[in-house]
Scaffold this active site. Structure first.
Site, PDB file in Angstrom:
ATOM      1  CG  ASP A   1      46.163   3.971  49.533  1.00  0.00           C
ATOM      2  OD1 ASP A   1      45.568   4.836  48.867  1.00  0.00           O
ATOM      3  OD2 ASP A   1      45.950   2.757  49.400  1.00  0.00           O
TER       4      ASP A   1
ATOM      5  CG  ASP B   1      21.833  25.817  87.419  1.00  0.00           C
ATOM      6  OD1 ASP B   1      21.413  26.983  87.415  1.00  0.00           O
ATOM      7  OD2 ASP B   1      22.433  25.303  86.440  1.00  0.00           O
TER       8      ASP B   1
ATOM      9  N   GLY C   1      20.646  27.258  83.256  1.00  0.00           N
ATOM     10  CA  GLY C   1      19.373  27.275  83.972  1.00  0.00           C
ATOM     11  C   GLY C   1      18.708  28.620  84.149  1.00  0.00           C
ATOM     12  CG  LEU C   2      18.455  31.181  87.909  1.00  0.00           C
ATOM     13  CD1 LEU C   2      19.142  32.012  88.976  1.00  0.00           C
ATOM     14  CD2 LEU C   2      16.998  31.649  87.753  1.00  0.00           C
TER      15      LEU C   2
HETATM   16  S1  SF4 Z   1      43.406   7.193  44.026  1.00  0.00           S
HETATM   17 FE1  SF4 Z   1      42.431   6.297  45.834  1.00  0.00          FE
HETATM   18  S2  SF4 Z   1      43.404   4.290  46.033  1.00  0.00           S
HETATM   19 FE2  SF4 Z   1      44.704   5.512  44.673  1.00  0.00          FE
HETATM   20  S3  SF4 Z   1      46.232   6.431  45.973  1.00  0.00           S
HETATM   21 FE3  SF4 Z   1      44.571   7.903  45.791  1.00  0.00          FE
HETATM   22  S4  SF4 Z   1      43.271   7.443  47.560  1.00  0.00           S
HETATM   23 FE4  SF4 Z   1      44.601   5.675  47.284  1.00  0.00          FE
END
Ligand code: SF4
Lengths: 509, 424
Positions: free
Chosen positions: A36, A274, A409-410
């Site tokens: 994470d 324009d 535009g133009l």
């Molecule tokens: S498997 Fe999913 S929950 Fe586990 S560390 Fe990896 S991203 Fe995070």
């Protein structure tokens, strides 16, 4: 269980990180496995932050699960407190820790730290990132803000700006300047740039400016209740909305809504000849509800586009989006399924997409230009230059960034007139776009188009196919699809030049 | 050149084990390169929104309409009753395979949430194999962050494939580790030039190219993080050829030499096959070594490639490693590289990122190899950094990439020198 290929929002604890990282003097201890920690890079890479986010991950492993993850959490919280000496400690759990039910709040309180400990409740299996940010900010305000005497001068708080927000940095500067012209001083801007001590002073402002309902509305409502502070409802994106916002502030404060507009160029840029070519360009909008609703108003009323579709990925604001969609007579699309958005865009055949980084990719595949108006963000959404969305300068920025991807535009006429010229041929692309001037792919990469396009078997007669090639590239795909839909609807199997022009007349605006 | 020439290097250097906050991806990340390598495979993570977000963030801008990976996101109702989760999984898989008839291999990839709720993906894979064989082969492995770091995901994936590989008595050489196709082709032609033609690769580009293995299989690893895969192959009777890893001119030569020794390739043939690319590699590395020589090096733990890369940077580029962190140090596989790595650096296994940052600040190295979460904060403090993730996303193996590999490390230093003039 739902199969997800790409997501608009991360999990709720990423929202908590957006609040913690925006602030100073807080530290977040997240009970979470090592993987994470990827979320750190969102801040250090996308936003180019020069500090690590103030977040400690406990990074428990499988071997800890049988043993004692609670002690691991307590040690991590104690160490983080000793090392970073925050004014307030926020604690929470990621999706995995939610399952092992260690109660980070209870554990952190049990170790008796000499700073406020704020426990977050982030239901990872039902809610998402924006909710997490809103909830974290709300929890901080609830824990720290108290009613107090108003400042002598008229002041307000700016609520909702976070880390990784779409142009939050510059919006805050723009709105602070605008309010200063009215005679309103900013008491506290939060979460962005605030400390926990600042949050304790929130109550002394006369009112709150809710910049981003997605991430600040719960806190604004709470402060309305606990500190008796009214909050603004209009998000000042676009000229009209900014004027409405100023009027709202005037009504709350009794000050005059008249401010200097010398820097505002968008209305004249839009009125000048324009820009005639912008009339009725078909635009599809998708993103967070706040930005989409505001952008639709600018697109329809200030630039003169036609809104052909709009939607948002955050269900929390679905109601507001539905009523906005009703104004433009389009069906609201409330979904976080990327493939559904792609299908809706393909079906609406817009000439411009105003979306997120995800729609930018859809646009690339469908050959439709796209300008980004909302999070989720990408490193490109953090420009070095000043580039707000709100206020007068924001209105200027919107005009430039939305018009830029279109053919000018133009030039549009010249391309049509000289389309057979070997050098100035239409496949060369718009002259102001940097890419190499070579033939564009005429049919975009195969994309699963929704049913509407080709029911049954229709084919193009050679003459009609040649005629189609004479249509400038930037409308050719639309022409192709319109003609095919027209043919399908009328049971025409072979498309002739006549069918092509009948369809053109039918769709003429 | 032989392995025992330069004394013992770091063979006897004690390894300090650290336990604290880790700043490393989980094994799911491997999907980003594995799905590009295996062109008829789909990787289905059974996990949370976090897992989906990790994959998306690690994949950066590579948004395809329908990538060959996805996440079956567990919702509250899945957590309430496991029987339902299995039914839901079967349904999602059936839907996916119906939409993607090109998919011949499906990997069910476990995550932290699926492990914690004990969703049995091995049984699920068995069940799904029953439903979708022979058109699709279903495997399962775990890329969860509570069990795997970063590159271990590839190890777990390959190890999961080994037991199902067909048996064979053929005396083939198996080259193990996901390499970019262009690098794999170079490897193959080097081996062919040495007269070794029965060469297979794991993973294969397509299911139909998967190798058969048995007691006559000799295998060699191209990546240092494939310990479980090596063990699984050994259980099938295959025998490993030990060698330093093929990074740089020297590493590649020693790696090829180890193969040549087993296959009785004559010195003349070996030289004929390697002399030219070897000279090219040495020349390409030398160009970058001029920038790197004498510079100190600090490596945060990331990919398990740290020891072989430190060996390359020390011996071929003249750098001085101060601290080499690695998530996991497998002495059995790392022996030849450790022996070559000049004595001196501290070796750290595991991580306590705050303590490590303190040591790093004290040492103030000239070049720091670290993850994306740390790079900009360290740059802002004046350090030069190289993002470790590039080492697994970029072709870096064998002779023709040796110069590019050195270039990955010299560029941050050259850039700093360039910017010194005006902006800094
Ligand atoms: S498997 Fe999913 S929950 Fe586990 S560390 Fe990896 S991203 Fe995070």
């Amino acid at each position: 269980m739902k199969l997800t290929l790409w997501t608009y929002e991360g999990p709720p604890h990423v929202g908590a990180m957006r609040v913690a990282t925006a602030m100073k003097g807080v530290h977040l201890v997240l009970h979470a496995p090592q993987g994470d920690t990827y979320a750190d890079l969102l801040f250090t890479m996308i936003e180019r932050r020069d500090h690590r986010p103030p977040v400690t991950f406990t990074t428990f492993q499988a071997s800890d699960l049988g043993a004692d993850t609670a002690t691991l959490f307590k040690n991590a919280a104690r160490d983080a407190h000793a090392r970073f000496k925050p004014q307030a400690l926020i604690v929470g759990a990621s999706c995995t820790a939610e399952l092992i039910q260690d109660d980070p709040g209870g554990l952190a309180k049990a170790i008796g730290l000499d700073c406020p400990v704020i426990a977050l409740d982030l239901p990872s299996y039902s809610r998402k990132e924006t909710f997490g940010a809103d909830e974290t900010f709300h929890a901080l305000v609830r824990a720290l803000a108290v009613p107090m005497a108003r400042t002598e001068a008229i002041t307000c708080n700016l609520l909702g700006a976070t880390a990784l927000g779409f142009r939050h940095r510059d919006d805050v500067t723009e709105i602070t300047r605008l309010l200063a012209q009215m005679g309103v001083t900013v008491n506290v801007c939060a979460p962005l740039g605030a400390t926990p001590d600042d949050l304790k002073r929130l109550g002394q402002a006369h009112f709150n400016v809710l910049l981003y309902p997605e991430t600040g509305e719960s806190a604004a409502r709470l402060l309305e209740k606990t500190c008796g502070q009214p909050f603004t409802k209009v998000v000042p994106i676009g000229v009209g909305a900014t004027r409405d916002f100023l009027a709202e502030v005037a009504a709350i404060t009794g000050l005059s809504a008249q401010v200097d507009e010398t820097g505002l160029r968008q209305p004249w840029w839009s009125a000048s000849v324009d820009s005639t070519y912008l009339t009725g360009k078909r635009v599809f909008l998708f993103g967070d509800a706040t930005h989409v609703i505001a952008a639709a108003r600018v697109a329809a009323r200030e630039i003169g586009f036609t809104v052909v579709g709009m939607g948002c990925y955050n269900r929390e604001q679905a109601r507001a989006l539905r009523s906005a969609a009703a104004l433009y007579g389009v069906t609201p699309l409330i979904t976080d399924d990327y493939l559904e958005v792609e299908a809706a865009i393909a079906a609406a055949t817009p000439e411009l997409i105003l979306g997120t980084q995800m729609e930018r990719h859809i646009g690339k595949r469908l050959g439709i230009p796209c300008a980004v108006i909302s999070a989720p963000v990408h490193v490109q959404d953090f420009p070095a230059r000043y580039s707000p969305q709100m206020g007068w300068e924001g209105a200027n920025v919107l005009f430039d960034t939305w018009v830029h991807p279109l053919v000018m535009g133009l030039e549009e006429h010249l391309l049509t007139m000289f389309r057979e010229d070997f050098e100035f041929h239409d496949a060369a692309g718009a002259s102001h776009h940097g890419h190499k001037a070579t033939a564009r792919v005429e049919t975009p990469e195969p994309v699963k188009l929704p049913e509407v396009t080709t029911k049954g078997t229709i084919r193009w007669l050679p003459d009609a196919e040649r005629e189609l090639k004479k249509i400038p590239f930037f409308v050719r795909n639309t022409a192709r699809r319109n003609t095919e839909s027209y043919a399908v609807a009328r049971g025409v199997e072979a498309i002739s030049i006549d069918t092509l022009y009948e369809a053109k007349a039918h769709y003429a605006r | 050149m032989s392995l025992d020439a330069p004394s013992l290097g770091c063979t006897d250097t004690p390894v300090l084990k650290e336990r604290g906050q880790r700043e490393v991806f989980c094994g799911l990340t491997g999907i980003i390169w594995l799905h590009r390598k295996m062109q008829d495979a789909f990787f289905l993570v059974v996990g949370s929104r976090t897992c989906a977000h990790l994959l998306q963030s690690a994949a950066g801008v590579m948004i395809f309409a329908e990538p060959r990976f996805g996440t079956a996101i567990l919702e509250e109702k899945d957590l309430a009753g496991l029987a339902d989760a299995n039914v839901e999984l079967d349904r999602e898989v059936a839907r996916l395979l119906a939409r993607r008839p090109d998919i011949r291999q499906l990997f069910l990839v476990g995550s932290c949430p699926s492990e914690v709720i004990k969703l049995d993906l091995a049984r699920a894979a068995e069940r799904l194999n029953g439903q979708h064989a022979p058109h699709v082969r279903v495997y399962n492995y775990s890329g969860s962050g509570i069990e795997t770091t970063f590159t271990q995901g590839e190890d777990a994936c390959l190890a999961a494939m080994v037991p199902t590989l067909p048996a064979s008595d053929a005396a083939e050489l198996l080259v193990v580790g996901a390499l970019p196709d262009v690098v794999e082709d170079q490897c193959q032609s080097l081996l062919t030039a040495m007269g070794i033609t029965s060469v297979r690769f794991l993973p294969a580009r397509r299911a139909s190219d998967l190798p058969a293995i048995g007691a006559n299989t000799r295998f060699i690893l191209t990546q240092p993080f494939l310990a479980d895969t090596a063990e699984a192959l050994e259980r099938r009777g295959a025998r490993r050829i030990a060698a330093p890893f093929p990074f740089g001119e020297e590493g590649t030569t020693l790696w090829l030499q180890a193969v040549a020794d087993v296959y009785g390739v004559t010195p003349a043939t070996f030289d004929a096959a390697t002399a030219a690319p070897r000279a090219r590699a040495a020349k390409a590395v030398a160009a970058h070594a001029a920038t790197l020589r004498g510079k100190s090096l600090f490596m945060f733990p990331d990919s398990q490639m740290e020891i072989p890369l430190a060996r390359f940077l020390a011996r071929e580029c003249g750098m001085t490693p101060l601290e080499i962190g690695t998530p996991y140090l497998h002495r059995g596989l790392m022996g030849p590289d450790l022996a070559l790595l000049p004595h001196g650096p501290a070796l750290i296994e595991g991580q306590d990122v705050d303590a490590q940052l303190d040591r790093h600040a004290g040492l103030a190295p000239d070049l720091t190899v670290c993850g994306l979460g740390l790079a900009n904060p360290l740059e802002a403090k004046g350090h030069s950094t190289k993002w470790a993730i590039e080492l697994v996303f970029t072709p870096v193996h064998f002779y023709e990439q040796a110069g590019d590999l050195a270039g990955l490390f010299s560029r941050p230093l050259r850039r700093k020198a360039l910017l010194k003039g005006d902006a800094a």
